[in-house]
Design a protein around this motif. Structure first.
Motif, short mmCIF file in Angstrom:
data_model
loop_
_atom_site.label_atom_id
_atom_site.label_comp_id
_atom_site.label_asym_id
_atom_site.label_seq_id
_atom_site.Cartn_x
_atom_site.Cartn_y
_atom_site.Cartn_z
N SER A 129 59.85 -0.34 -6.19
CA SER A 129 61.14 -0.21 -6.70
C SER A 129 61.69 1.25 -6.23
CB SER A 129 61.75 -0.41 -8.05
OG SER A 129 60.80 0.45 -8.67
N GLN A 130 60.66 2.08 -6.05
CA GLN A 130 61.00 3.42 -5.53
C GLN A 130 61.15 3.36 -4.08
OE1 GLN A 130 57.65 5.15 -7.64
NE2 GLN A 130 58.66 5.29 -9.63
N LEU A 131 60.82 2.61 -3.36
CA LEU A 131 60.92 2.50 -1.96
C LEU A 131 62.52 2.31 -1.42
CD1 LEU A 131 57.60 1.27 -0.89
CD2 LEU A 131 58.27 3.35 -1.01
N ARG A 132 63.37 2.10 -2.46
CA ARG A 132 64.73 1.99 -2.03
C ARG A 132 65.33 3.14 -1.39
NH1 ARG A 132 67.12 -3.29 -3.46
NH2 ARG A 132 65.20 -4.28 -4.95
N ARG A 133 66.26 2.93 -0.45
CA ARG A 133 66.90 4.05 0.09
C ARG A 133 67.38 5.11 -0.62
NH1 ARG A 133 71.67 3.65 4.28
NH2 ARG A 133 72.56 2.50 2.85
N SER A 134 68.10 4.36 -1.84
CA SER A 134 68.77 5.42 -2.63
C SER A 134 67.91 6.44 -3.52
CB SER A 134 69.79 4.75 -3.62
OG SER A 134 70.97 4.01 -2.61
N PHE A 135 66.93 5.60 -3.86
CA PHE A 135 65.95 6.53 -4.47
C PHE A 135 65.14 7.45 -3.95
CE2 PHE A 135 61.87 7.36 -6.79
CZ PHE A 135 62.38 7.16 -8.06
N GLY A 136 64.59 7.10 -2.39
CA GLY A 136 64.03 7.95 -1.84
C GLY A 136 64.74 9.26 -1.33
N ALA A 137 66.18 8.94 -1.06
CA ALA A 137 67.03 10.25 -0.64
C ALA A 137 67.23 11.04 -1.82
CB ALA A 137 68.50 9.77 -0.39
N GLY A 138 67.22 10.46 -3.14
CA GLY A 138 67.36 11.45 -4.26
C GLY A 138 66.01 12.13 -4.57
N TYR A 139 64.73 11.44 -4.24
CA TYR A 139 63.62 11.85 -4.38
C TYR A 139 63.19 13.09 -3.43
CZ TYR A 139 58.41 12.09 -4.72
OH TYR A 139 56.94 12.53 -4.84
N ARG A 156 70.44 5.06 -8.59
CA ARG A 156 69.18 5.25 -7.98
C ARG A 156 68.96 6.69 -7.63
NH1 ARG A 156 69.05 -0.32 -5.15
NH2 ARG A 156 68.43 -1.69 -6.81
N PHE A 157 69.91 7.26 -6.97
CA PHE A 157 69.76 8.64 -6.39
C PHE A 157 69.42 9.54 -7.35
CE2 PHE A 157 71.18 12.80 -5.12
CZ PHE A 157 70.85 12.83 -3.71
N GLU A 158 70.03 9.66 -8.60
CA GLU A 158 69.65 10.41 -9.93
C GLU A 158 68.41 10.15 -10.19
OE1 GLU A 158 70.13 13.67 -11.85
OE2 GLU A 158 71.92 12.98 -10.49
N ALA A 159 67.97 8.75 -10.38
CA ALA A 159 66.66 8.61 -10.92
C ALA A 159 65.50 9.15 -9.93
CB ALA A 159 66.67 6.88 -11.05
N GLY A 160 65.63 8.77 -8.63
CA GLY A 160 64.76 9.66 -7.52
C GLY A 160 64.69 11.06 -7.75
N PHE A 161 65.90 11.63 -7.93
CA PHE A 161 65.80 13.02 -8.16
C PHE A 161 65.22 13.62 -9.38
CE2 PHE A 161 68.07 17.09 -9.23
CZ PHE A 161 67.99 17.99 -8.03
N GLN A 162 65.45 12.89 -10.34
CA GLN A 162 64.61 13.43 -11.66
C GLN A 162 63.31 13.13 -11.58
OE1 GLN A 162 66.10 14.82 -14.34
NE2 GLN A 162 67.82 15.18 -13.33
N HIS A 163 62.93 11.94 -10.98
CA HIS A 163 61.43 11.75 -10.71
C HIS A 163 60.92 12.73 -9.97
CE1 HIS A 163 58.12 8.81 -10.89
NE2 HIS A 163 57.90 8.90 -9.45
N ALA A 164 61.39 13.32 -9.20
CA ALA A 164 60.82 14.43 -8.26
C ALA A 164 60.84 15.65 -8.92
CB ALA A 164 61.62 14.68 -6.81
#
Length: 87
Positions: free
Chosen positions: A45-55, A27-35
């Motif tokens: 689903s993008q409001l999860r903590r791991s996604f948000g930290a990666g974003y 999820r962290f990597e998914a958020g990072f790539q999304h950013a």
């Protein structure tokens, strides 16, 4: 006309950005790539903590990259709509 080439974005591991052990790496990597792709958070689903930290890590990386390249960030421009009412 020549087709556009695909852009390859680096992963957080390629850049040496550590993923905290309390977060889910996928999820962290998914958020990072999304950013990096310029996406905005629009789904629950993008409001999860791991996604948000990666974003956030992706956005901070992009800001640092632009500063190194000499790109100045301008303040956001918004529209203000004002109406007057008779008393």
């Amino acid at each position: 006309m020549k087709p556009a080439s695909k852009v390859i974005y680096p992963s957080s591991g390629d850049l040496g950005i550590p993923i905290p052990t309390s977060l889910i790496p996928e999820r962290f990597e998914a958020g990072f790539q999304h950013a990096l792709h310029g996406g905005q958070i629009r789904e629950a689903s993008q409001l999860r903590r791991s996604f948000g930290a990666g974003y956030r890590a992706g956005k901070l990386y992009l800001r640092a990259l632009r500063r190194r390249q000499g790109i100045v960030e301008f303040p956001l421009m918004g529209k203000l709509r004002v109406r007057s009412r008779p008393h």
